[in-house]
Motif scaffolding. Sequence first.
Motif, short mmCIF file in Angstrom:
data_model
loop_
_atom_site.label_atom_id
_atom_site.label_comp_id
_atom_site.label_asym_id
_atom_site.label_seq_id
_atom_site.Cartn_x
_atom_site.Cartn_y
_atom_site.Cartn_z
N ARG A 6 -10.23 -8.50 -8.90
CA ARG A 6 -8.85 -8.97 -8.89
C ARG A 6 -8.57 -9.85 -10.11
O ARG A 6 -9.41 -10.65 -10.51
CB ARG A 6 -8.58 -9.77 -7.61
N LEU A 59 4.71 -4.51 -0.19
CA LEU A 59 3.36 -4.04 0.18
C LEU A 59 3.25 -3.74 1.67
O LEU A 59 2.47 -2.91 2.11
CB LEU A 59 2.32 -5.12 -0.15
N LYS A 75 -4.71 -3.55 -2.63
CA LYS A 75 -3.82 -3.23 -3.76
C LYS A 75 -4.56 -3.41 -5.08
O LYS A 75 -4.49 -2.56 -5.97
CB LYS A 75 -2.59 -4.14 -3.69
N ALA A 76 -5.27 -4.56 -5.20
CA ALA A 76 -5.97 -4.85 -6.46
C ALA A 76 -7.07 -3.83 -6.74
O ALA A 76 -7.34 -3.50 -7.89
CB ALA A 76 -6.56 -6.26 -6.40
N GLN A 77 -7.71 -3.34 -5.68
CA GLN A 77 -8.80 -2.38 -5.88
C GLN A 77 -8.29 -0.94 -5.97
O GLN A 77 -9.08 -0.01 -6.08
CB GLN A 77 -9.82 -2.50 -4.75
N ALA A 122 -0.81 -11.13 -8.92
CA ALA A 122 -1.49 -11.58 -7.69
C ALA A 122 -2.13 -10.43 -6.93
O ALA A 122 -3.09 -10.64 -6.19
CB ALA A 122 -0.50 -12.31 -6.79
N THR A 123 -1.62 -9.22 -7.12
CA THR A 123 -2.23 -8.08 -6.42
C THR A 123 -2.78 -7.06 -7.41
O THR A 123 -3.03 -5.92 -7.05
CB THR A 123 -1.19 -7.39 -5.50
N SER A 124 -2.95 -7.48 -8.66
CA SER A 124 -3.46 -6.55 -9.68
C SER A 124 -4.98 -6.61 -9.76
O SER A 124 -5.59 -7.63 -9.43
CB SER A 124 -2.89 -6.89 -11.06
N GLY A 125 -5.55 -5.52 -10.22
CA GLY A 125 -6.99 -5.47 -10.42
C GLY A 125 -7.33 -4.90 -11.78
O GLY A 125 -6.53 -4.18 -12.37
N TYR A 138 -4.60 -6.92 2.36
CA TYR A 138 -3.61 -6.11 1.63
C TYR A 138 -3.70 -6.37 0.13
O TYR A 138 -3.64 -5.45 -0.68
CB TYR A 138 -2.19 -6.40 2.12
N LYS A 139 -3.79 -7.65 -0.23
CA LYS A 139 -3.87 -7.98 -1.67
C LYS A 139 -5.12 -7.36 -2.28
O LYS A 139 -5.09 -6.85 -3.40
CB LYS A 139 -3.88 -9.50 -1.85
N GLU A 140 -6.22 -7.41 -1.53
CA GLU A 140 -7.47 -6.86 -2.04
C GLU A 140 -7.37 -5.34 -2.16
O GLU A 140 -7.83 -4.75 -3.14
CB GLU A 140 -8.61 -7.26 -1.09
N TYR A 172 -8.95 -13.52 -9.46
CA TYR A 172 -10.33 -14.02 -9.45
C TYR A 172 -10.79 -14.31 -10.89
O TYR A 172 -11.46 -15.31 -11.15
CB TYR A 172 -11.27 -12.99 -8.84
N GLN A 201 -14.30 -2.97 -10.00
CA GLN A 201 -12.90 -3.35 -9.89
C GLN A 201 -12.82 -4.77 -9.34
O GLN A 201 -13.35 -5.06 -8.26
CB GLN A 201 -12.19 -2.37 -8.94
#
Lengths: 285, 404
Positions: free
Chosen positions: A135, B282, B255-257, A123-126, B251-253, A138, A133
């Motif tokens: 998600r 997080l 972390k993902a980036q 859920a928080t990985s990219g 925050y999620k964005e 997505y 970059q």
Amino acid sequence: MASTVVNGILIGSLYALVALGLQQAFAVMRLVNLAYGEFVVVGAYGAWLVSRGLHVDPLLALAIVCPVIGILGYVLQRGLLGPLLSRGLEPPLVATFGLSLILVSLMTQAFSGDSRALDASYATSGVAIAGVQVRVTYLVTFGIAVAIFAAAHVVMTRTRTGAALRAIAGDPDTARTMGVNVEHLYGWTLGLIAAVGAVAGTMIGLSFSFDPSTGASFLLKGFTVMVLGGVESIAGVLVAGIIVGVVGGVGGEVFGGAYQDMVVLIFLLVLLALRPTGLRGREAT
Amino acid sequence: MARRLVLVPVAVSLAVGIAACGSTGSSGSGDGPIVLGADVSLTGPLSPFGATMRAGYERAVQEANAQGGIMVGGKRRKVVLDVLDDRSDPTTAGDNARTLALKSNATILFGPASPPLTLPVAQVAEREKVPALLSFTPLVSFHNASKSGWKYTWDTFVNEPDLINAELSAAATQNPKSNRKLAIFADTEQDGQVFSRLWHEQAPALGLRVAYTASFPAGTSDLSSFVAKAKQSGADVVAMVLTEPDTVSLYKEMKAQGYHPKVVIGEKGTALASFQRLLGPLANGTVTMGFWAPELGYPQGAQLESAARHFGGGQEVSNVVDCYSLVQVGLKAIERAGSTDPDKVNAAIAQTSGVFPLGPIRFRKDHSAVLKVVMKQWQDAETRQVYPKGPRTSQMAFPMPGLS
């Protein structure tokens, strides 16, 4: 800019997924479903309950959530909305508005107004795609959306059920005289789009967060996409969702985030002025 | 025609009579209960605040009634609290305030959280000439909202420049290893715009340079391009003023980036335990604003903390203390006024001067009372006071562990 476009395409597929349910309800039953945003949120809560209760991934939880919500949709159509549809557009419209308020209240009573999110390792990985970059959620949403749109297209164009649905969309009375069980198919339609809403809700829960009032903003996005895509074209809705995602993202980058939604709505108005029937108009599905 | 003319006043009288029957209180009558009206957000995005605020209002009223009520003009009168839910919607907040003022005959109005909702309540208070005691409205936002000055509305909260000064000083001076570049994420609501402007104004004097600013409406789902640009700017310090759902998305964005700021300062959406529950590890290290801590040692602090602790380890207890204190301020003013007359109560509120569980409250001529800034940081599922420094304050975690 490349990042904005890529992310716009991916997030646009989520908008398209929400719009598909709205569009099919209107195309098949002439039902403007103002409770669809809440259908989406109910799906998110369903995935939250099942994933926590059974300790499974939220996407796996859909194996239980989708059939359950689909059956509830069927029952709702046969028990409440079906009888109202024969009385014109307004009664079911008002009924879905009331249903929307009831569902928000019920969800608030059951889960409180606190925001929730679906937990998953991704859920928080990219990941990087061509240097951009994005998600993981997505990407998963995009894959699921394309699969659902493809399946919907095949069902509508290549199967007897699809032919029957097109027939009742065009003239339900004639279809009825030819032996088509219109009410049963209406029930299935609402059941299926409720299940699609549950998928969209789960992806929203994974990507962002949700609470009982989350449905309203996605309903608005869904209607924008539906109108842009044309109310009877499945492919048009997918394309329109992606356009809304990209135009919103680029608009936000060029004019500032505060104007993101305004840019999308101006784009919609200009396009409707040029093509009043939307991208694909009333062409065959 | 004549009959119709007679019927009009009859109908008006009936309508007024029916409206009066519908009222829940009788603040104006000699010995009936005193009605206090509270609009809070029990549902919608700001509902996490609503439950704690209602608890604070209710506790103060229950305690007053347990003592037999309050003395007003030589008579002891019970207190009734009428609570309405605004669903986190500004229009409903205004409608509720009007209902509480006109239908419930509330002697004093109490408000919800955040300027988009408190200011509609304030506007009704001014129009209907009913005193309102508000909080959760940073003072610059409060003053900006009335050019001619407030007459019936009173605000008790922190001053944004004090808060920003404490937070940015901590980011710039206590942690010199950061590159002192600041990225700002602000929503387009009034408090968002005020904080954004003040961050721009105050950062240079504290040795920080604003490297990127994103401003977008609350509820914006796709934040990817904003985060990408903030990351590109290389800012080590992030300051945000967003609702809780938008904060979670951001925050999620981040972390993902793979964006790893060393200091993250969050207003509004980072205050409550629900923020930490949604993000888990997080959230660790997020600096959040405060206006009360038990360490400050104000009266009843320990009792209120133990009574409200079950709400969560964030700002929940402070909310209860805040609303509890505001009701105390209001009830003392009614006692001093010796009447429920709005102008007399309003004048009595102006004379408030004392130490309440929330801290010292004394209203200035501009109708505001300034609370002390308490800076907190999320550390292991609860907020710990990191400023002002004292014997029981914690060391600020740096770099921020959650996004590292």
